[in-house]
Each structure stands twice: as structure tokens, then as C-alpha cells.
Design an enzyme around this catalytic site. Structure first.
Site, PDB file in Angstrom:
ATOM      1  N   LYS A 214       0.855  -1.178   0.000  1.00 32.88           N
ATOM      2  CA  LYS A 214       0.000   0.000   0.000  1.00 32.88           C
ATOM      3  C   LYS A 214       0.899   1.238   0.000  1.00 32.88           C
ATOM      4  CE  LYS A 214      -4.025  -1.961   0.091  1.00 32.88           C
ATOM      5  NZ  LYS A 214      -4.685  -2.069  -1.236  1.00 32.88           N
TER       6      LYS A 214
ATOM      7  N   GLU B  74      -0.890  -0.106  -9.195  1.00 34.49           N
ATOM      8  CA  GLU B  74      -2.324  -0.406  -9.081  1.00 34.49           C
ATOM      9  C   GLU B  74      -3.101   0.839  -8.651  1.00 34.49           C
ATOM     10  OE1 GLU B  74      -3.243  -4.100  -7.113  1.00 34.49           O
ATOM     11  OE2 GLU B  74      -5.168  -3.356  -6.383  1.00 34.49           O
TER      12      GLU B  74
ATOM     13  N   TRP C 177      -6.941 -12.358  -3.059  1.00 38.06           N
ATOM     14  CA  TRP C 177      -6.672 -11.743  -1.764  1.00 38.06           C
ATOM     15  C   TRP C 177      -7.861 -12.030  -0.859  1.00 38.06           C
ATOM     16  CZ3 TRP C 177      -9.149  -8.505   1.565  1.00 38.06           C
ATOM     17  CH2 TRP C 177      -8.389  -8.038   2.656  1.00 38.06           C
TER      18      TRP C 177
HETATM   19  C1  0XW Z   1      -5.782  -5.346  -0.735  1.00 31.71           C
HETATM   20  N1  0XW Z   1      -7.186  -5.356  -1.047  1.00 31.71           N
HETATM   21  C2  0XW Z   1      -7.493  -6.468  -1.932  1.00 31.71           C
HETATM   22  C3  0XW Z   1      -7.926  -5.461   0.247  1.00 31.71           C
HETATM   23  C4  0XW Z   1      -8.372  -4.113   0.679  1.00 31.71           C
HETATM   24  O1  0XW Z   1      -9.692  -4.091   1.017  1.00 31.71           O
HETATM   25  C5  0XW Z   1      -8.095  -3.204  -0.481  1.00 31.71           C
HETATM   26  C6  0XW Z   1      -7.760  -4.092  -1.608  1.00 31.71           C
HETATM   27  C7  0XW Z   1      -7.074  -3.421  -2.755  1.00 31.71           C
HETATM   28  O2  0XW Z   1      -6.333  -4.029  -3.527  1.00 31.71           O
HETATM   29  O3  0XW Z   1      -7.303  -2.223  -2.971  1.00 31.71           O
HETATM   30 MG    MG Z   2      -6.302  -2.383  -5.000  1.00 30.72          MG
END
Ligand code: 0XW
Ligand code: MG
Length: 368
Positions: A164, A218, A320
């Protein structure tokens, strides 16, 4: 067969460990909505929708339940085996709110599987493998911590790491991408997900500063138009996530040449039915994709895993799941878990999940 009743449960799902931090939000619990569709033939199906807080995307937990209350009465008496027809009833009852329709759609696929004695992945064309990769998402945290988590998750067996980024000084984003990439073994894939937070300037600067680093960018910016405007200038592949609100946007992003791949959320798109179409489009157009959801328990996880198992491996970026952050499974016996960065496809019919409904308490809404 007929739908005789629909129960809607609300469940406050606590998060294990530290709060989950993305560029635009910090969360310590999630508001999940679970749909239980009861039929006159004793077959019961489950669906779920769980936005990751009110800021991540326009989907909203309270909106999900209001939408289900609006559409639900029109679904009583419908044939749950005719998923497309039920979808049409939902569309005729409420405009938009795909994430709420998704919960009903998921429960219908579950019912179909249980009725026909097939797994959802079989109904979707068949699993190409019985154990599928997941990917690990490292929340916003200090650079050293992110590096440690990346090392740990790679050792555990995750074949892909998502970092992130966004919502902090750009130098930290650049540092985390560079430093984490240095500790990843060849073949371990990396994505940097800004969750819409970067300006076009930021995205261009990161791409330039990390020119030699192999990673997927992303959802760098907020709008589709912003992403289009930088598309030809960045050095990195771009995946869209939040901007893919429906099938039309996916087609547009491929047609315009804006997206090199996708992070899909099953509920945002409208459920398993829409994901199936999107999967086929990606296969035809050779676009990598993930099968995720924003959050949710075993029911959503099972939907993502069944779909993911049907995606050609060379195009699959993983499923995920929120499982590593959740205290307990809805289904204590056959709940979905990630082991060594991979997930077994459930064995039972339908979604393969038999939830302990007492976890959710009494239904918040009872229809029929
Ligand atoms: C990592 N994720 C798949 C889970 C979170 O809710 C956000 C999301 C993403 O890729 O944005
Ligand atoms: Mg995402």
C-alpha cells in the site's frame, strides 16, 4: 424451486492485530452483511457483501442492507436456479447497488451448486487447479517494517506482494517500493497500490524514480481519466481496481488500452455472475486479473476462491482474502484459510461453506 424467505444478517467483524491502513483510511473493524436465502426445497444459500469502510469506494454497508430490503420482497417466489432471471428482477427493483445484488447472486450460485451437487467452480466451467495462490497486502507502515513483512510473507510462500502506498510523503512511497523490491526473490511479483491517492504528478514521479524496479502500479489516481492521462508516460504496467465499477468500465479500460490488468472485487462488480463474464473477457483479451473482495468472511472468500480456481494460471494474480486478519471462520470445519500463501478450493457443493449462523446473532432483516 422457489425462494421462500430471505434473512439478512449484520456482523461487526473485528480485525486481528493492528488497524488496517490504506492511503485514504484506517480501519479496526468491518461491517459485513450476510444474506441467507431459504427455498421451499430445503436448500439454503449464503451470500455476503462487506465494504472496507465507507471511504474506500462508493459502496456502503448501510446502503447494502437498505438495498436488500428494497429488492428482497420482489424476489420471494422467484426460482433461485434461474440466476439470470432473478438478476433481472433485482435490476427492475433497484438501479445500481451492484455490491448488494452481489450478495443475492452469490447465494443463488450456492443454491444451484447444492441443488445440482456441484461446486461453484464446476458450474463456472471447472477448476484448473485445486490449490490457488493468494497475495499479501502490506498496509501503510514505516519502510523498515514493510521490508520485514515482505521477507516474512515471501518465506511463508506468498508468490506476490502488494504494497500500500499513498497518503504520505512521496519519498516514503519511493523508498518502500525500492527497498521491498530488493529483498524479493526472482519470480515474486510486486504491486504498489495507491488506492486512488496519487496525483498524476506523483504517479509520474514514482515511475521515474523507480524506473528500474519491476512492479505493477495499481489504481494510482482517483479517476479513470487521470489514469488515462498518465498511461503513455509511465514506465510501469497499470492495473485498475476501484475504477472498475462494472463490466462496461472493464471493457472500456481494455478497449482504450488503459489497463494492463485488474484487481477485481467480486461484490463491487455485482457478484459471481458478472465476475464470470469479466473473467472470460480477460481470458480473451489476455489480461491478468485477481479475484478479491474488499473484505468479508468465509462466504466471500469462497466465492473468490471458486472463481480464481477457474482462471488460467498465467493470467491469475491471486485471490486476496481477509482471512489472515480475521479472528474466526464462519465455518469452523471447512472455512477458507491461507496456508503457505496458497488456498485450497473448497470440496463441498455450492460454495462449500456451512456457516455457524449463531456467530451473526438474529437477522437484522427478515423477508418472506
Ligand atoms: C488489498 N485489497 C485487496 C484489500 C483491501 O480491502 C483493499 C484491496 C485493494 O487491492 O485495494
Ligand atoms: Mg487495490
Amino acid at each position: 424451486m422457489q425462494i421462500s424467505a430471505i434473512n439478512v444478517y449484520q456482523y461487526d467483524m473485528p480485525i486481528l492485530g493492528k488497524p488496517y491502513k490504506m492511503s485514504n483510511t484506517v480501519l479496526d473493524h468491518f461491517d459485513s452483511t450476510i444474506v441467507e436465502i431459504i427455498t421451499d426445497k430445503n436448500v439454503v444459500g449464503y451470500g455476503e457483501t462487506c465494504p472496507v469502510g465507507p471511504v474506500y469506494q462508493p459502496q456502503h454497508a448501510l446502503g447494502a442492507r437498505a438495498a436488500l430490503e428494497e429488492m428482497g420482497p420482489n424476489l420471494i417466489g422467484a426460482n433461485p436456479l434461474q440466476i439470470q432471471n432473478v438478476y433481472h428482477i433485482m435490476e427492475g427493483s433497484l438501479n445500481g447497488h451492484n455490491y448488494a445484488k452481489a450478495a443475492i447472486d452469490m447465494a443463488l450460485w450456492d443454491i444451484c451448486g447444492k441443488f445440482y451437487g456441484a461446486r461453484v467452480c464446476d458450474l463456472l466451467g471447472g477448476a484448473v487447479r485445486e490449490n490457488i495462490p493468494s497475495y499479501y497486502s502490506i498496509g501503510i507502515c514505516p519502510v523498515d517494517e514493510a521490508v520485514e513483512i515482505a521477507r516474512e510473507k515471501q518465506a511463508e510462500g506468498y508468490p506476490r506482494i502488494q504494497l500500500k502506498v499513498g497518503g504520505r510523503p512521496l519519498e516514503e512511497d519511493i523508498a518502500v517500493i525500492r527497498r521491498v523490491s530488493e529483498v524479493l526473490n526472482p519470480g515474486i511479483r510486486l504491486a504498489a497500490d495507491a488506492n486512488r491517492a496519487w496525483t498524476t504528478r506523483d504517479a509520474l514521479m514514482v515511475s521515474l524514480a523507480c524506473e528500474k524496479v519491476q512492479f505493477v502500479m495499481e489504481q494510482p489516481c482517483n479517476t479513470y481519466d487521470e489514469v488515462c492521462s498518465i498511461r503513455k508516460q509511465v514506465h510501469h504496467p497499470i492495473y485498475l481496481d476501484e475504477n472498475t465499477e462494472n463490466l462496461g468500465m472493464v471493457l472500456k479500460a481494455i478497449g482504450d488500452g488503459t489497463a494492463d490488468g485488474f484487481g477485481f472485487k467480486t461484490t463491487r462488480l455485482g457478484g459471481i455472475s458478472v465476475m464470470r463474464t469479466v473473467r472470460d473477457v480477460c481470458r480473451e483479451m489476455n489480461k491478468p486479473m485477481s479475484c478479491d473482495d474488499s473484505w468479508g468472511g468465509d462466504i466471500i472468500a469462497a466465492a473468490c476462491v471458486h472463481m480464481g480456481a477457474t482462471v488460467p494460471p498465467h493470467l491469475f494474480e491471486g485471490a486476496w482474502l481477509a482471512a489472515p486478519y480475521i479472528e474466526k471462520n464462519y465455518d469452523p470445519e471447512n472455512g477458507i484459510n491461507i496456508v503457505n500463501g496458497h488456498i485450497d478450493v473448497p470440496k463441498g457443493p455450492g460454495l462449500g461453506i456451512t456457516p455457524d449462523t449463531s456467530i451473526w446473532g438474529a437477522p437484522a432483516i427478515e423477508l418472506g
